[in-house]
Design an enzyme around this catalytic site. Sequence first.
Site, PDB file in Angstrom:
ATOM      1  N   CYS A  74       6.432  -3.286 -28.039  1.00  0.00           N
ATOM      2  CA  CYS A  74       7.277  -3.656 -29.171  1.00  0.00           C
ATOM      3  C   CYS A  74       8.499  -4.380 -28.614  1.00  0.00           C
ATOM      4  O   CYS A  74       9.225  -3.816 -27.788  1.00  0.00           O
ATOM      5  CB  CYS A  74       7.699  -2.376 -29.891  1.00  0.00           C
ATOM      6  SG  CYS A  74       8.881  -2.635 -31.220  1.00  0.00           S
ATOM      7  N   CYS A 184       7.232 -10.775 -31.814  1.00  0.00           N
ATOM      8  CA  CYS A 184       7.011  -9.430 -32.363  1.00  0.00           C
ATOM      9  C   CYS A 184       5.518  -9.175 -32.247  1.00  0.00           C
ATOM     10  O   CYS A 184       4.701 -10.050 -32.599  1.00  0.00           O
ATOM     11  CB  CYS A 184       7.449  -9.393 -33.828  1.00  0.00           C
ATOM     12  SG  CYS A 184       6.894  -7.929 -34.735  1.00  0.00           S
TER      13      CYS A 184
HETATM   14  N1  DGL Z   1       6.203  -4.784 -33.424  1.00  0.00           N
HETATM   15  C1  DGL Z   1       7.607  -4.787 -33.291  1.00  0.00           C
HETATM   16  C2  DGL Z   1       8.091  -5.851 -32.297  1.00  0.00           C
HETATM   17  O1  DGL Z   1       7.357  -6.296 -31.461  1.00  0.00           O
HETATM   18  C3  DGL Z   1       8.524  -4.810 -34.452  1.00  0.00           C
HETATM   19  C4  DGL Z   1       8.162  -4.534 -35.843  1.00  0.00           C
HETATM   20  C5  DGL Z   1       9.238  -3.756 -36.554  1.00  0.00           C
HETATM   21  O2  DGL Z   1      10.147  -4.356 -37.135  1.00  0.00           O
HETATM   22  O3  DGL Z   1       9.133  -2.544 -36.521  1.00  0.00           O
HETATM   23  O4  DGL Z   1       9.244  -6.212 -32.325  1.00  0.00           O
END
Ligand code: DGL
Length: 262
Positions: A74, A184
């Site tokens: 993430c 993301c």
């Molecule tokens: N999947 C997450 C990232 O790579 C973020 C998504 C969220 O806002 O929770 O930043």
Amino acid sequence: MINGQAIGIFDSGIGGLSIARQIHQRLPNEHLLYVADSIHAPYGEKSESYITERAFSISEFLIQLNVKAIVVACNTATVSSIKALRAKYTIPIIGVEPGVKPAVFNTKSGIVGVLATAQTLKSVSFNDLAKSFSSHVKIEVQPCPGLMEQVEALSLDSDETEALIKKYVFPLLEKGADHIVLGCTHYAFLAPIIKRIVGPNVEIVNTDVAVAKEAARRLDIASLLSTHNGQGKVEFWSSAPSSVAHRQFSLLWGESVTVFKM
Ligand code: DGL
């Protein structure tokens, strides 16, 4: 030494499965333990201290389950908490950051667009990264509220998702971006629709393969790669209601899987 402990992987939701599938492909004999913190998502709209608290809570959970390394799959959790995680834990902690570097390297227009969460884009580490290239390339950023929710809802190709992507991507194209960085992990699952919208002359930059390579490299350096023969087990955990999680994971993993409730 077999090093048969699992690699822990976590995200605010199912976005990090884009990283998990690459790790599974590259290191098929490794056991993986994936945690989706969907009930506390989106991280992108939360404060750094809230995200760091979540990152510690999940890391403790993974460490209780005896993982040998943690992949923070993430971008938002990485920019918010990886330094603190590394300060506390001695096992390898691998993070993910928007693929600005390859985009800067390959751009012809000299303009690179970055799609990410608001929290990632305002973080010190992202801004330091962007600044390190700003003398020769213009980095245009676009926060994307609502987009990770479309992925969580498995709305990967709906009119609503298409409209949201156009709203976020068109301004970057108008500014001349010829590379769009998916900053993301959720957006990796939208790569086909984003590609359709931006057309053949704009490159989509995703870091999932690079993160999997980096995880393999870090495990190798620490002599933690598994020598176990045969296919590794992949175990999924989610804080989402079980029926939702089952549908999400099965669709994105490409087969019907069991998801444990945390
Ligand atoms: N999947 C997450 C990232 O790579 C973020 C998504 C969220 O806002 O929770 O930043």
